[in-house]
Design a protein around this motif. Structure first.
Motif, PDB file in Angstrom:
ATOM      1  N   SER A   1      12.969  34.420  15.096  1.00 35.53           N
ATOM      2  CA  SER A   1      13.421  33.198  14.423  1.00 35.53           C
ATOM      3  C   SER A   1      12.362  32.113  14.523  1.00 35.53           C
TER       4      SER A   1
ATOM      5  N   ASP B   1      18.330  29.544  14.060  1.00 36.34           N
ATOM      6  CA  ASP B   1      18.575  29.297  15.503  1.00 36.34           C
ATOM      7  C   ASP B   1      17.535  30.002  16.357  1.00 36.34           C
TER       8      ASP B   1
ATOM      9  N   THR C   1      21.702  33.649  20.641  1.00 35.61           N
ATOM     10  CA  THR C   1      21.991  33.094  19.316  1.00 35.61           C
ATOM     11  C   THR C   1      23.069  33.920  18.644  1.00 35.61           C
TER      12      THR C   1
ATOM     13  N   ASP D   1      17.106  36.414   8.326  1.00 37.34           N
ATOM     14  CA  ASP D   1      16.886  36.551   9.770  1.00 37.34           C
ATOM     15  C   ASP D   1      18.001  37.436  10.314  1.00 37.34           C
TER      16      ASP D   1
ATOM     17  N   GLU E   1      19.890  38.923  13.298  1.00 36.53           N
ATOM     18  CA  GLU E   1      20.151  38.739  14.731  1.00 36.53           C
ATOM     19  C   GLU E   1      21.087  39.832  15.214  1.00 36.53           C
TER      20      GLU E   1
HETATM   21 MG    MG Z   1      16.576  34.869  16.356  1.00 36.69          MG
END
Ligand code: MG
Ligand code: GDP
Length: 692
Positions: free
Chosen positions: A71, A83, A93, A111, A113
């Protein structure tokens, strides 16, 4: 305004970064922890100004182990606001897939996660799903790893890459089955973090390529692809970044350099090459991603060509509906005037223009989708446009028909006013004008690509024109017959008067000769006129029959006039007087006693009396002179008309009788009395002459 704070709040991530108030910095949790797809993507694309860019955007995603600075890198590269794990709290996160727009660039950044399932011994479900999801949409997958992870063939990264390759093979296989080959490669950009510098990039790269090759070798490949090479499916690019905390300046410089490769299309290492683009128009991206995710979550085979077709169908329908709604409101203006009977002079052109506009609206967005689907949907739309227009076309044709017919009737009557026209020619010219005018105006309405035609309306028009022409012809024929009758009456009058004024055995022969001559002339006049009227045989025979009857009736009227009581009495008296009071030299007689008054009287009287039966009946010496005039009873139709009271009965046989037996006797009696008076007067005159 978008409900951004709510959607962001849903993931518990809080407001989208206080450092930037730019709407471009806002991010969307596309897929949440519960693996739910969030549907507000269209609104986000609109707020990011990417909704209408078609293919004019790029999409990249990042993969890699937990907390490897993914990130952080994305935010630095693209100016996003994902984040980042808080150093001090080491707080995890929020899981899921996040989407944001790169600042000042038409780039969508995903992104991903996830928990590091592999390291924690959890299953790799989400990892697999997010890899599939990214592969189906992103042009570039950034694979983020620490330098010390390079060469760890058994490490988490290699597991991840194995998943990526497998997933790709699966996609490729179904694409190939569809025979529409997803030939476009995906770029894998390896970013090696915390590069100390002891091992040059080239060595790291070689190590990684060797490992990738081994992974590829170890994969069970689908039939027919056993000997395929990894480079047929992927392009690889490698880069390193220094330690962010230990070498912050160098880190920033190199991130900036890397950023160049994303933004500068002239850069030799430019990343977003056209060939990597997944060719999903931006406006269709939300629907596409939602479907892909649904397929992924429900563990269905992800068949990209099918997905693209489905997307194309869905979006083309949506776009067509928008175009059609506009079209419907545009063409509403036609309704009222057409229903009111107007002929809209520019209707053809206007309809074509509205169709063009609707198609242009459709083409603008829809043409980017699957071309077969697009073409099919375009045709469907066009058919729909045409059927929406067809009531107007029908209405206009009807109005046109009425207008042309009314004009035909008006000009026909104008041209028939007065004498000296050739009826058939006038009708022919006006009919041609009317049919040409209709065909020309109707042709303007026949849009290309329709199965509309004017045949039916044209046939109806021809029929109506014929009907009007027929009506006019009947009227004209009547007028003509009246004229002919008038002339026949004139022609018959004089010879009849002369003949009846000189009674004798051949009196009727003379009358009928005159009649025959007049009738022949009248019939010839009729036949000549009738030619230009295009009268039928039947009409001719009806007209000629009527002409003969009328001619005979006018003769009979003349005869009645001449043989009216007082006129006939005067004529008989004259004839008697000529014989009794005048001698054979035409000298008046002065009666002398020795004159044979009785003898002369009887002769003159009897000769006159003999004339009465001659007058009483039309009976020529030469019987062939009797014309053949049909009686009304001879023709069933005329008989029916008589029965309905529409026509007077006509009986030729009966019409030969000029006066009845009773009247004959009356006339005789009256004449005798008058003759007797002459006789008495003559006698007296001799007595008085003796007395003198
Ligand atoms: Mg991240
Ligand atoms: P992600 O989980 O991969 O997205 O990682 P984050 O971007 O949230 O970063 C995880 C932690 O690594 C944070 O505390 C960052 O400050 C830190 N970090 C970010 N970039 C680097 C880097 O280049 N090197 C090192 N050593 N730490 C970094």
């Amino acid at each position: 305004m978008l409900p951004l704070s709510h959607s962001l709040g849903a993931g518990g991530a809080g407001p989208a970064g206080s450092s930037s108030s730019s709407k471009h910095a806002q991010r969307l949790q596309l897929i949440d922890e519960a693996q739910q797809f969030h549907p507000q993507m269209t609104a986000y694309l609109e707020s990011w100004g990417l909704h209408n860019v078609g293919f004019g955007y790029d999409l990249c995603a990042v993969l890699g182990s937990q907390s490897t600075g993914k990130s952080t890198l994305l935010n630095k590269l693209f100016g996003t606001n994902f984040d980042v794990m808080d150093e001090t709290q080491r707080r995890q996160t929020t899981k899921g897939i996040w989407l944001s727009r790169g600042a000042n660039m038409p780039v969508l950044v995903m992104d991903v996660e996830g928990t590091d399932g592999r390291e924690r011994g959890e299953d790799q479900d989400f990892e697999r799903k997010s890899a599939l999801f990214s592969m189906a949409s992103a042009e570039v997958l950034i694979v983020n790893m620490w330098e010390h992870q390079v060469g760890l063939y058994q490490g988490a990264n290699m597991g991840l890459l194995k998943t990526v390759f497998e997933v790709n093979l699966g996609l490729f296989q179904s694409s190939k089955q569809k025979n529409s080959g997803l030939k476009d490669k995906t770029l894998l950009l390896f970013v090696i973090r915390d590069h100390i510098g002891a091992t040059p990039l080239q060595n790291l790269q070689n190590t990684l390529l060797a490992d990738l090759g081994r992974i590829w070798e170890s994969l069970a490949k689908p039939e027919g692809m056993e000997s395929s090479n990894i480079t047929e499916f992927f392009d690889f690019s490698f880069t390193t970044l220094p330690h962010k905390l230990l070498q912050p300046k160098e880190f920033d410089d190199q991130v900036l350099a890397l950023r160049q490769r994303f933004t500068d299309s002239k850069h030799p290492g430019f990343i977003f090459k056209t060939q990597y683009h997944k060719r999903i128009p931006a406006d269709g991206l939300p629907h596409y991603l939602a479907n892909i995710w649904e397929q992924v979550v429900s563990n269905k085979d992800l068949d990209l060509p099918t997905q693209q077709e489905l997307l194309a169908q869905f979006r083309c329908d949506e776009i067509a509906n928008v175009a059609f709604a506009q079209f419907t409101s545009d063409i509403r203006a036609f309704r009222r005037p057409i229903e009111a009977g107007e002929v809209l002079e520019t209707l053809g052109g206007d309809m074509a223009a509205h169709c063009q506009t609707a198609l242009a609206v459709f083409d603008k967005d829809a043409s980017r989708y699957h071309s077969e689907v697009y073409k099919r949907k375009r045709q469907e739309l066009l058919d729909k446009l045409h059927s929406a227009l067809s009531p107007f076309v029908l209405g206009q044709l009807k109005n046109l028909h009425k207008r042309v017919l009314a004009h035909f009737k008006r000009t026909l009557l104008e041209n028939l006013r007065g004498d000296g026209h050739d009826f058939g020619e006038v009708v022919r010219v006006e009919r041609a004008k009317a049919e040409t005018a209709f065909a020309a105006a109707a042709a303007l309405l026949m849009l290309d690509g329709t199965d509309w035609n004017t045949a039916e309306e044209e046939a109806q028009l021809r029929e109506d024109i014929q009907q009007i022409a027929d009506q006019c012809r009947v009227e004209e024929t009547k007028k003509m017959i009246v004229l002919i009758e008038r002339s026949i009456k004139r022609a018959v009058a004089e010879p009849t008067e002369i003949a009846l004024g000189k009674p004798g055995p051949e009196m009727w022969d003379h009358v009928l000769e005159g009649f025959r001559h007049a009738l022949q002339q009248a019939e010839a006049a009729y036949m000549q006129k009738a030619k230009s009227f295009n009268c039928t045989e039947e009409e001719n025979s009806i007209a000629l029959r009527s002409l003969r009857q009328k001619a005979w009736q006018s003769l009979r009227a003349k005869v009645d006039e001449i043989t009216a009581d007082s006129i006939l009495a005067a004529r008989l008296r004259n004839i008697f007087e000529d014989g009794f009071r005048y001698d054979e030299y035409g000298t008046p007689r002065i009666w002398k006693p020795e004159d044979d008054i009785d003898g002369i009287f009887r002769k003159a009287r009897d000769e006159t009396l003999e004339l009465i039966p001659i007058y009483a009946r039309i009976e020529p010496k030469d019987e062939s002179l009797l014309p053949s005039i049909p009686s009304s009873a001879d023709d069933p139709e005329q008989a029916a008309a008589v029965a309905r009271g529409e026509e007077d009965e006509f009986n030729f046989g009966a019409s030969l009788v000029v006066f009845s037996e009773t009247r004959k006797a009356d006339i005789g009696t009256r004449f005798r009395k008058e003759a007797d008076a002459y006789y008495v007067e003559a006698k007296r005159s001799t007595v008085s002459s003796i007395a003198q």
